[in-house]
Scaffold this motif. Structure first.
Motif, mmCIF file in Angstrom:
data_model
loop_
_atom_site.group_PDB
_atom_site.id
_atom_site.type_symbol
_atom_site.label_atom_id
_atom_site.label_comp_id
_atom_site.label_asym_id
_atom_site.label_seq_id
_atom_site.Cartn_x
_atom_site.Cartn_y
_atom_site.Cartn_z
ATOM 1 N N LYS A 24 0.834 -1.191 0.000
ATOM 2 C CA LYS A 24 0.000 0.000 0.000
ATOM 3 C C LYS A 24 0.874 1.248 0.000
ATOM 4 N N LEU A 25 0.625 2.173 -0.941
ATOM 5 C CA LEU A 25 1.357 3.441 -0.983
ATOM 6 C C LEU A 25 0.875 4.336 0.157
ATOM 7 N N LEU A 26 1.816 4.741 1.014
ATOM 8 C CA LEU A 26 1.485 5.611 2.142
ATOM 9 C C LEU A 26 1.773 7.073 1.848
ATOM 10 N N HIS A 27 2.867 7.308 1.094
ATOM 11 C CA HIS A 27 3.300 8.689 0.906
ATOM 12 C C HIS A 27 4.238 8.771 -0.293
ATOM 13 N N SER A 28 4.080 9.808 -1.086
ATOM 14 C CA SER A 28 4.996 10.065 -2.197
ATOM 15 C C SER A 28 5.645 11.420 -1.947
ATOM 16 N N GLY A 29 6.968 11.396 -1.690
ATOM 17 C CA GLY A 29 7.684 12.624 -1.370
ATOM 18 C C GLY A 29 8.386 13.190 -2.582
ATOM 19 N N LYS A 30 9.324 14.111 -2.319
ATOM 20 C CA LYS A 30 10.052 14.751 -3.411
ATOM 21 C C LYS A 30 10.891 13.734 -4.179
ATOM 22 N N VAL A 31 11.475 12.790 -3.453
ATOM 23 C CA VAL A 31 12.333 11.791 -4.086
ATOM 24 C C VAL A 31 11.858 10.376 -3.785
ATOM 25 N N ARG A 32 11.394 10.120 -2.559
ATOM 26 C CA ARG A 32 11.073 8.755 -2.128
ATOM 27 C C ARG A 32 9.575 8.495 -2.053
ATOM 28 N N ASP A 33 9.227 7.250 -2.368
ATOM 29 C CA ASP A 33 7.868 6.766 -2.191
ATOM 30 C C ASP A 33 7.879 5.762 -1.043
ATOM 31 N N VAL A 34 6.895 5.860 -0.178
ATOM 32 C CA VAL A 34 6.843 5.034 1.025
ATOM 33 C C VAL A 34 5.635 4.106 0.948
ATOM 34 N N TYR A 35 5.907 2.808 1.057
ATOM 35 C CA TYR A 35 4.859 1.795 1.007
ATOM 36 C C TYR A 35 4.813 1.031 2.325
ATOM 37 N N GLU A 36 3.656 0.440 2.609
ATOM 38 C CA GLU A 36 3.521 -0.473 3.739
ATOM 39 C C GLU A 36 3.409 -1.891 3.181
ATOM 40 N N ASP A 37 4.149 -2.814 3.777
ATOM 41 C CA ASP A 37 4.106 -4.207 3.329
ATOM 42 C C ASP A 37 4.331 -5.131 4.520
ATOM 43 N N ARG A 38 3.318 -5.889 4.865
ATOM 44 C CA ARG A 38 3.412 -6.862 5.969
ATOM 45 C C ARG A 38 3.887 -6.211 7.272
ATOM 46 N N GLY A 39 3.438 -4.998 7.508
ATOM 47 C CA GLY A 39 3.787 -4.301 8.741
ATOM 48 C C GLY A 39 5.083 -3.535 8.682
ATOM 49 N N ASP A 40 5.854 -3.759 7.617
ATOM 50 C CA ASP A 40 7.107 -3.025 7.443
ATOM 51 C C ASP A 40 6.902 -1.857 6.484
ATOM 52 N N ILE A 41 7.935 -1.031 6.371
ATOM 53 C CA ILE A 41 7.948 0.056 5.409
ATOM 54 C C ILE A 41 8.881 -0.317 4.262
ATOM 55 N N ILE A 42 8.424 -0.098 3.041
ATOM 56 C CA ILE A 42 9.293 -0.228 1.864
ATOM 57 C C ILE A 42 9.580 1.191 1.379
ATOM 58 N N LEU A 43 10.847 1.582 1.464
ATOM 59 C CA LEU A 43 11.270 2.927 1.067
ATOM 60 C C LEU A 43 11.906 2.828 -0.318
ATOM 61 N N VAL A 44 11.301 3.495 -1.293
ATOM 62 C CA VAL A 44 11.742 3.400 -2.681
ATOM 63 C C VAL A 44 12.286 4.752 -3.122
ATOM 64 N N ALA A 45 13.545 4.775 -3.558
ATOM 65 C CA ALA A 45 14.165 6.008 -4.047
ATOM 66 C C ALA A 45 13.944 6.109 -5.552
ATOM 67 N N SER A 46 13.231 7.132 -5.972
ATOM 68 C CA SER A 46 12.949 7.348 -7.396
ATOM 69 C C SER A 46 14.136 8.057 -8.051
ATOM 70 N N ASP A 47 14.003 8.323 -9.345
ATOM 71 C CA ASP A 47 15.012 9.113 -10.064
ATOM 72 C C ASP A 47 14.622 10.587 -10.125
ATOM 73 N N ARG A 48 13.593 10.965 -9.349
ATOM 74 C CA ARG A 48 13.206 12.378 -9.304
ATOM 75 C C ARG A 48 14.304 13.199 -8.617
ATOM 76 N N VAL A 49 14.397 14.450 -9.002
ATOM 77 C CA VAL A 49 15.334 15.354 -8.331
ATOM 78 C C VAL A 49 14.589 16.642 -8.004
ATOM 79 N N SER A 50 14.795 17.136 -6.788
ATOM 80 C CA SER A 50 14.156 18.387 -6.390
ATOM 81 C C SER A 50 15.231 19.429 -6.096
ATOM 82 N N VAL A 51 14.954 20.644 -6.500
ATOM 83 C CA VAL A 51 15.817 21.772 -6.149
ATOM 84 C C VAL A 51 14.910 22.895 -5.661
#
Length: 276
Positions: A2-29
């Motif tokens: 389940k997607l919990l949050h989409s930030g400037k660079v990272r997307d945060v998912y919930e999976d089996r009680g844990d967090i999956i932190l995914v680093a995208s190729d987005r760049v913020s300035v």
């Protein structure tokens, strides 16, 4: 998952009680996401963070459970993490004067209420690393400098002292390891949270090209902008376009994308001694 949050660079998912932190190729300035991604950036950030978490494991607990037990489509750019209750402070350590810290010093002679010696210039090495916290602003807003007293008022004396101690210890360890590999870490931003047992834990990313300023030691020269292995290069490009630093941001030309990617990879390879 389940997607919990989409930030400037990272997307945060919930999976089996844990967090999956995914680093995208987005760049913020300037707290705005650019429309053009930097290929492989998320993988570089993830692999560099994982290397640093290992180097720092004796200093502070971290949120990493596994870099392998993640969905296949995110392999190389995702980490399975412990769920943390994040501290609402951006914990910044500075060993050199640059960026917003330089501007704050030029205006007041101090950064986050920490008085610095007179006569410092861009790129000056500080007498000792300093803790210069900021607010943790929501997406689209700007972080603001706060003092250590503000952190005490928000988080309490005990937690504030531990945040400052750990931030400076992580920075000193990182700066020492990087210096041995010919890289200056001018400053870095850390994020901490509390785990289920209430232990202060290092989370998010650590000592990467997005959260730190990396300079080649043999080219460091106070009094001018430094050659950088971090997103300062694309930040400088964006500032030079005449863009007003508000969304939408301009498209990034191919040569800027390619150079930025190469600098991220070079930082990773210099610091870790591994090929990307």
């Amino acid at each position: 998952m389940k997607l919990l949050h989409s930030g400037k660079v990272r997307d945060v998912y919930e999976d089996r009680g844990d967090i999956i932190l995914v680093a995208s190729d987005r760049v913020s300035v300037y707290d705005v996401i650019l429309p053009t991604p930097i290929p492989d950036k998320g993988k570089v950030l993830t692999q560099l963070s994982l290397w640093w978490f290992e180097q720092l494991a004796d200093l502070v607990p971290n949120h990493v459970i596994s870099a392998d037990d993640v969905p296949a489509e995110f392999a190389g750019r995702a980490v399975r993490c412990r769920r943390l209750s994040m501290v609402q402070v951006e914990c910044i350590a500075r060993g050199y004067l640059a960026g917003l810290g330089l501007k704050e010093y030029q205006a007041s002679g101090s950064v986050s209420g920490v008085a610095l010696p007179p006569g410092l210039v861009e790129g000056s090495k500080l007498p000792e690393p300093v803790f210069t916290p900021t607010t943790k602003a929501p997406l689209g807003a700007h972080d603001e400098f706060i003092t250590y007293g503000d952190v005490v008022a928000q988080e309490g004396e005990e937690l504030a002292a531990e945040l400052r101690r750990l931030t400076l210890e992580v920075y000193r360890r990182g700066a020492e390891l990087a210096a041995a590999r010919g890289v200056v870490i001018a400053d870095t931003k850390l994020e901490f949270g509390k785990d289920a047992e209430g232990r202060l834990t290092l989370g998010d990313e650590v000592l990467t090209s997005d959260s730190s300023r990396f300079w080649p030691a043999d080219q460091w020269e106070p009094g001018r902008p430094q050659f950088s292995f971090d997103k300062q290069f694309v930040r400088d490009w964006a500032a030079g376009t005449g863009w007003d630093k508000r969304a939408p941001a301009p498209e990034v030309p191919d040569h800027i994308v390619e150079t930025t990617r190469a600098r991220y990879i070079e930082a990773y390879e210099r610091i870790t001694g591994k090929s990307f």
